[in-house]
Design a protein around this motif. Structure first.
Motif, PDB file in Angstrom:
ATOM      1  N   UNK A   1       0.854  -1.181   0.000  1.00  9.70           N
ATOM      2  CA  UNK A   1       0.000   0.000   0.000  1.00  9.70           C
ATOM      3  C   UNK A   1       0.890   1.232   0.000  1.00  9.70           C
ATOM      4  N   UNK A   2       0.535   2.188  -0.855  1.00  7.82           N
ATOM      5  CA  UNK A   2       1.251   3.447  -0.921  1.00  7.82           C
ATOM      6  C   UNK A   2       0.193   4.548  -0.884  1.00  7.82           C
ATOM      7  N   UNK A   3      -0.031   5.105   0.299  1.00  4.60           N
ATOM      8  CA  UNK A   3      -1.068   6.130   0.461  1.00  4.60           C
ATOM      9  C   UNK A   3      -0.768   7.384  -0.343  1.00  4.60           C
ATOM     10  N   UNK A   4       0.514   7.754  -0.438  1.00  2.00           N
ATOM     11  CA  UNK A   4       0.877   8.961  -1.182  1.00  2.00           C
ATOM     12  C   UNK A   4       0.472   8.853  -2.653  1.00  2.00           C
ATOM     13  N   UNK A   5       0.657   7.684  -3.236  1.00  4.62           N
ATOM     14  CA  UNK A   5       0.306   7.475  -4.644  1.00  4.62           C
ATOM     15  C   UNK A   5      -1.136   6.973  -4.813  1.00  4.62           C
ATOM     16  N   UNK A   6      -1.792   6.652  -3.699  1.00  3.13           N
ATOM     17  CA  UNK A   6      -3.147   6.123  -3.770  1.00  3.13           C
ATOM     18  C   UNK A   6      -3.179   4.747  -4.413  1.00  3.13           C
ATOM     19  N   UNK A   7      -2.172   3.927  -4.117  1.00  6.29           N
ATOM     20  CA  UNK A   7      -2.064   2.603  -4.723  1.00  6.29           C
ATOM     21  C   UNK A   7      -2.159   1.507  -3.676  1.00  6.29           C
ATOM     22  N   UNK A   8      -2.780   0.418  -4.080  1.00  4.26           N
ATOM     23  CA  UNK A   8      -2.778  -0.800  -3.285  1.00  4.26           C
ATOM     24  C   UNK A   8      -2.609  -1.956  -4.257  1.00  4.26           C
ATOM     25  N   UNK A   9      -1.567  -2.741  -4.064  1.00  2.05           N
ATOM     26  CA  UNK A   9      -1.329  -3.920  -4.895  1.00  2.05           C
ATOM     27  C   UNK A   9      -1.503  -5.143  -4.020  1.00  2.05           C
ATOM     28  N   UNK A  10      -2.299  -6.059  -4.512  1.00  4.50           N
ATOM     29  CA  UNK A  10      -2.674  -7.246  -3.760  1.00  4.50           C
ATOM     30  C   UNK A  10      -2.449  -8.457  -4.659  1.00  4.50           C
TER      31      UNK A  10
END
Length: 164
Positions: free
Chosen positions: A17-26
């Motif tokens: 999860x990268x809140x700064x980039x608004x990304x979540x990889x699962x």
């Protein structure tokens, strides 16, 4: 709760999860020796009633995960041909799931569902033109917009023929 978690023991998961980039990889993956052992990974998670984090660091069940799975995924591998086929088994539940997803679509906007299949032999042909292959021709990648997959679960159906 232990029985629910035990259903997941053969699966591995990797989440970034990268809140700064608004990304979540699962990533969810497993290895198996027989095609009969694959099953539908999404169904396994739904059956295990995976919880999701709440704002106050407690866990809550996702309403979408509580519903019965309206689809059934089958896999077959014989005579150098692999296939994945999806069948809608409950039309009402399927329509309800699509409606629930539409309500949360903005949260999952831009999400992708990516399948990666590794084969013991080189791939001869693939039924889906959007699929890509690795350089050695033994690994197949298929990526579909998650919203498209929810609307059309057959979007991930594929037939792969291997060299002899």
């Amino acid at each position: 709760e232990q029985a629910k978690i035990k259903k997941l023991e053969n699966f591995s998961m990797h989440m970034l999860m990268n809140e700064e980039k608004g990304e979540m990889k699962f990533k969810l993956f497993t290895e198996f020796k027989s095609i009969n052992k694959v099953g539908d990974m999404f169904s396994t998670f739904k059956d295990a009633r995976i919880a999701q984090p709440n704002g106050d660091n407690t866990m809550q069940s996702s309403p979408m995960m509580e519903e019965e799975n309206p689809t059934e995924v089958s896999y077959n591998f014989s005579k150098n041909t692999f296939s994945r086929q999806t069948k809608i088994i409950d039309d009402d539940a399927f329509e309800k799931m699509k409606s629930q997803f539409a309500n949360g679509a903005s949260f999952l906007g831009g999400s992708k569902y990516k399948l990666t299949y590794h084969f013991p032999k080189k791939i001869k042909s693939v039924s889906v033109k959007e699929a890509t292959l690795s350089q050695d021709g033994k690994t197949l990648f298929l990526e579909v917009d998650f919203a498209e997959y929810i609307k059309n679960p057959n979007a991930l159906d594929i037939t792969v023929k291997l060299e002899k």
